[in-house]
Enzyme design. Sequence first.
Site, mmCIF file in Angstrom:
data_model
loop_
_atom_site.group_PDB
_atom_site.id
_atom_site.type_symbol
_atom_site.label_atom_id
_atom_site.label_comp_id
_atom_site.label_asym_id
_atom_site.label_seq_id
_atom_site.Cartn_x
_atom_site.Cartn_y
_atom_site.Cartn_z
ATOM 1 N N GLY A 29 0.831 -1.196 0.000
ATOM 2 C CA GLY A 29 0.000 0.000 0.000
ATOM 3 C C GLY A 29 0.862 1.241 0.000
ATOM 4 O O GLY A 29 2.052 1.193 0.341
ATOM 5 N N LYS B 16 -0.552 0.722 7.321
ATOM 6 C CA LYS B 16 -0.017 -0.642 7.370
ATOM 7 C C LYS B 16 0.502 -0.992 8.761
ATOM 8 O O LYS B 16 0.258 -2.089 9.272
ATOM 9 C CB LYS B 16 1.095 -0.808 6.322
ATOM 10 C CG LYS B 16 0.633 -0.590 4.890
ATOM 11 C CD LYS B 16 1.726 -0.877 3.895
ATOM 12 C CE LYS B 16 2.848 0.143 3.950
ATOM 13 N NZ LYS B 16 2.423 1.479 3.499
ATOM 14 N N THR B 17 1.217 -0.067 9.383
ATOM 15 C CA THR B 17 1.743 -0.324 10.734
ATOM 16 C C THR B 17 0.612 -0.465 11.740
ATOM 17 O O THR B 17 0.630 -1.376 12.582
ATOM 18 C CB THR B 17 2.682 0.820 11.147
ATOM 19 O OG1 THR B 17 3.744 0.947 10.197
ATOM 20 C CG2 THR B 17 3.265 0.556 12.527
ATOM 21 N N HIS C 82 -11.958 32.112 -17.105
ATOM 22 C CA HIS C 82 -11.425 30.746 -17.218
ATOM 23 C C HIS C 82 -12.033 29.837 -16.150
ATOM 24 O O HIS C 82 -12.541 28.741 -16.465
ATOM 25 C CB HIS C 82 -9.895 30.786 -17.089
ATOM 26 C CG HIS C 82 -9.242 29.464 -17.284
ATOM 27 N ND1 HIS C 82 -8.624 29.105 -18.463
ATOM 28 C CD2 HIS C 82 -9.099 28.397 -16.449
ATOM 29 C CE1 HIS C 82 -8.140 27.874 -18.342
ATOM 30 N NE2 HIS C 82 -8.404 27.431 -17.127
ATOM 31 N N GLU C 83 -11.997 30.261 -14.904
ATOM 32 C CA GLU C 83 -12.537 29.426 -13.823
ATOM 33 C C GLU C 83 -14.060 29.319 -13.932
ATOM 34 O O GLU C 83 -14.637 28.274 -13.605
ATOM 35 C CB GLU C 83 -12.140 30.005 -12.461
ATOM 36 C CG GLU C 83 -10.643 30.055 -12.209
ATOM 37 C CD GLU C 83 -9.959 28.703 -12.346
ATOM 38 O OE1 GLU C 83 -10.611 27.670 -12.065
ATOM 39 O OE2 GLU C 83 -8.783 28.668 -12.754
#
Length: 597
Positions: free
Chosen positions: A200, A206-207, A423-424
Amino acid sequence: MLIAIFFVYQRDTAPEPSLGGAAHDMRQSPKDWTGVEKDGSSLLRDLRDGRIEAVGMAPHALLVSAAGGERYFVVDGRGSFASLVVAEAKTAGAHPFQLFVLPDSTVGAPADDKRALATARDLAGIFLPFFLLALIVYAMRDSIGGGAKVVEKPAGIGFGDVIGAGEAKHALQDIVDYLKDSSRYRDIGARAPCGVLMLGGPGVGKTLLAKALAGECGARFIATNGSEFTSKFYGVGVQKVKKLFETARKNAPCILFIDEIDGIAKRTSSGAGPAESESNRIINQLLVEMDGFEANEGVIVVGATNLADNLDEALLREGRFDRRVHVKLPDVRDRGAIFRLYAGKLRTEGDIDHDQLARLTTGLSPATIAHIVNHAALVAARAGSRSVAMGHLMEAIETTRIGELNGAERALRERERRYIAVHEAGHALVSAVLGYGKVEKVTILPRGGALGVTLVTQEEDQTLVLRSDMEKHIQMLLGGRNAELAVFDEASSGASQDLQQASKLALDMVGRYGFGEDGALFSIGALPAQHASRQIAVAVRQANRMLDGLNLQCQQLMRTHRGALDAIADELLANETVSGERVQELVAQRAPLALAA
C-alpha cells in the site's frame, strides 16, 4: 645455613668505603648541587672531555662535580643517563671519576601534582586499550540487538480501531483464528502462512493494521524495519537477523513486523565488493529463517512496503511471504469517519460537514487527513480563534491539495484578473451543466502555482469510470479555454495544464480502454517499447480527433449558456470566491439560449 647467615651479617656490617673531596661534600649536602640544572648532552660532553670528578646517582637526578669546582645536576627520571654514566665509568681509562649512589636525595623529584599526573598517564596507558576493546564489543553487542522492540501488551488496539481497510482485515482474519485456536487447523493438516506482505501507499495504515492484528489475537508485537539489518561492522547484519528471530520464538505467539522491508533490497551478483556481499548474506539469512530450518511455531512475519518491485524474488515465493494483503486508500465513507475521529479531538464550533470534507479529500491517505485536521487547528490559532470551524478545515484542505495563498493577486493586472475569472467560470459552468461532479467552490485567489481554482468533487469514489464520464471530464478541462475564446475571442496560456490532462485522458481512452473511433480493442500497454511507436502514432491521431469533437461540444455549451458564464465571472471579479451552491443558482436563473441551426 650458618655460613649463609654469617655471610649476610658480614656484608651488612661491613664498613662503608670512605669518600673524599667533592664526593664527600655531595653526600653531606646534596642541596648545594641544585643551583644549576643542565641537560644530558652537557653531562655526556663533560664525560668525553674528562672534566668529571664525581657523579652522585639520586633516584630522580644525577649530581655532577666537574673540573674547576663547577656543580650542577641533570634530571633523570627514567634512569637513561645513569646507565650511560655507569658504562662510561667502566671504561674511564685516563680520566677516572667517583661514582656513587645517593638513595635518600630528593633532587629532581617531581612535585605532588606532577607525580599524580604521571601516575594517571601510566595507568591510562595500561587500561585505555582494554577500555577501547570493551567499548567496541559493547557497540557490536548493542548493534546486534538491533532496533527490535517487544510490545508486551498491544491488546489495546484491534481491528475495530482501524477505520476502513475492510478487505485487508478480512484477509488477516484466518491468521487471527489460527493463533487463537491452532489445533482446529492442525487437525485437518493446515498451517498458518509464514509471512504476510502488506502492500500500500505511504500513510494508508499498514503499521496500525499490523498492531491491530497482534491485538486482535492477543499476541506480542515485535517491530523493526528493513534498514535496521545494516551495520558498519561486517557480519553484524546476519547476527541481527538471527537475534530477531530468536527473540520472536522466545515470545511466541507473536507478530514480527518488518516495516519498509524493501530496505533489505535484492541480492546482486555484480561483484561490487564486501558491502554487496554483506547485503546478500543478510537476505540469505532472512530467507533461511523464514524457510522453516528453525521451528517458527506461533511466529507470523508481517512485512510492509510500498515498493514491492524492490523485493528479492525468493522472498516472495510460497512458504515465505506467501500472503499478500493490499491496504487501499479509504473511500468517501471511511474518510468521513476519519475526519470525525480526528476532529473529535479538537475544540470545534459551528456545524462541521464531515461528508463535504470527505468529498474534498478523494485519494488522500489517513495520515494526510490527520495532517489536514492538525493544520486546521494551526490555521485557527494563527487567526486568533479559540476553536476550529468549518472554514479552517476547508482552508487546510486547499492548502494541502493546492498550496498556500501566495499573494500574487497584487501583481495581476485587471485584464489578467478578468481572464482568470472567465477561465474558472468556464470550468464551473461545464461541471454544473453536464452534471460532472459537484462544484464546491470557485476562486480566483492564487494558490501555489495556480492563479485560480475550481473545486469539483464526486459524491462517491469511482472504481469503474464510464466513457460518458470521461468525455464530461475532458469537456470540463477544456471549459476554461473555451470560455476565454467565447468572451475575448482569444485564449491565454493558462490552459496548458488543462490541455495536458485532457490529452492524457483522451490517449488512455483510445489506447487502453478501447474507446477509439474505429472500435479497436488492442491496448498499446501490451506492446514492448521498441514496437510501440507506430501504434502510439495511430492512437495519438484518434485521440486528437476525439478532442476536436469534444471541444466543439464544449464551445456550443459556452454559446448556449453565455449568460450564466458572464454572471459567474462577474461575481468572481466582485467577491473573488463563489460557492458551489451560488454557481448552481446562477446557472438555473439564466435559461440557455436557443441557437440557430
